[in-house]
Design a protein around this motif. Sequence first.
Motif, mmCIF file in Angstrom:
data_model
loop_
_atom_site.group_PDB
_atom_site.id
_atom_site.type_symbol
_atom_site.label_atom_id
_atom_site.label_comp_id
_atom_site.label_asym_id
_atom_site.label_seq_id
_atom_site.Cartn_x
_atom_site.Cartn_y
_atom_site.Cartn_z
ATOM 1 N N LEU A 118 0.838 -1.202 0.000
ATOM 2 C CA LEU A 118 0.000 0.000 0.000
ATOM 3 C C LEU A 118 0.873 1.251 0.000
ATOM 4 O O LEU A 118 0.648 2.175 -0.781
ATOM 5 N N ARG A 119 1.884 1.251 0.868
ATOM 6 C CA ARG A 119 2.800 2.402 0.940
ATOM 7 C C ARG A 119 3.530 2.615 -0.382
ATOM 8 O O ARG A 119 3.707 3.738 -0.832
ATOM 9 N N MET A 120 3.966 1.522 -0.985
ATOM 10 C CA MET A 120 4.702 1.619 -2.246
ATOM 11 C C MET A 120 3.828 2.216 -3.352
ATOM 12 O O MET A 120 4.261 3.099 -4.092
ATOM 13 N N ALA A 121 2.578 1.764 -3.461
ATOM 14 C CA ALA A 121 1.670 2.289 -4.491
ATOM 15 C C ALA A 121 1.426 3.781 -4.284
ATOM 16 O O ALA A 121 1.476 4.567 -5.238
ATOM 17 N N ILE A 122 1.194 4.179 -3.036
ATOM 18 C CA ILE A 122 0.938 5.598 -2.741
ATOM 19 C C ILE A 122 2.192 6.435 -3.020
ATOM 20 O O ILE A 122 2.117 7.518 -3.604
#
Length: 193
Positions: free
Chosen positions: A94-98
């Motif tokens: 999730l952090r990587m996508a954001i």
Amino acid sequence: MNLYQFAKGFVYGILKPVYRFEIIGLEHFPKEGGILICANHIDNLDPPVVGITAPRPVHFMAKGELFNVPVLKKLLPGLNAFPVKRGMSDRDALRMAIKLLKEGNVVGLFPEGTRNKTGELGKAFSGAGFFALRGDADVVPCAIIGPYKPFRRLKVIYGKPIDIKPYRERKASSEEVTEIIMGNIAELLKKHK
């Protein structure tokens, strides 16, 4: 030429004559800034098809197990894939996508989460709305109209970007934004079938 560009040209060269792509709406695709492409999901070939028809490099989540395969472990990052643990909330993914969206990259997502071979839209998970709201990016809806049958036309339609800013400002829910995204995909499917 990097691995992504090479792979894009190579895969396009293989798939284009077989599926006779008709690509519609590329003029709508923003030339810069973070973009979340949200597409319907009808076949395992959808991610490479979105990757080779989009005018900018696309990053995709790939199931984490693939990153344990020695050859793929080295190849996947060069193909703009990053791992996600399926069946659970994977905070790193999730952090990587954001992060990718905030840095002005393009991230591809299939809100239904799984293939729907009927060609009809299935129920979407709220992840699309979550990324759209948190990633500081506009959403480009995408409709893939099959079937994936050799020498039959396959349509890939990119719609006008959905401005997420008003929804962000009024603190809309992820579910509401996901519904809006899916509504846009449904309109593209209806218009181009």
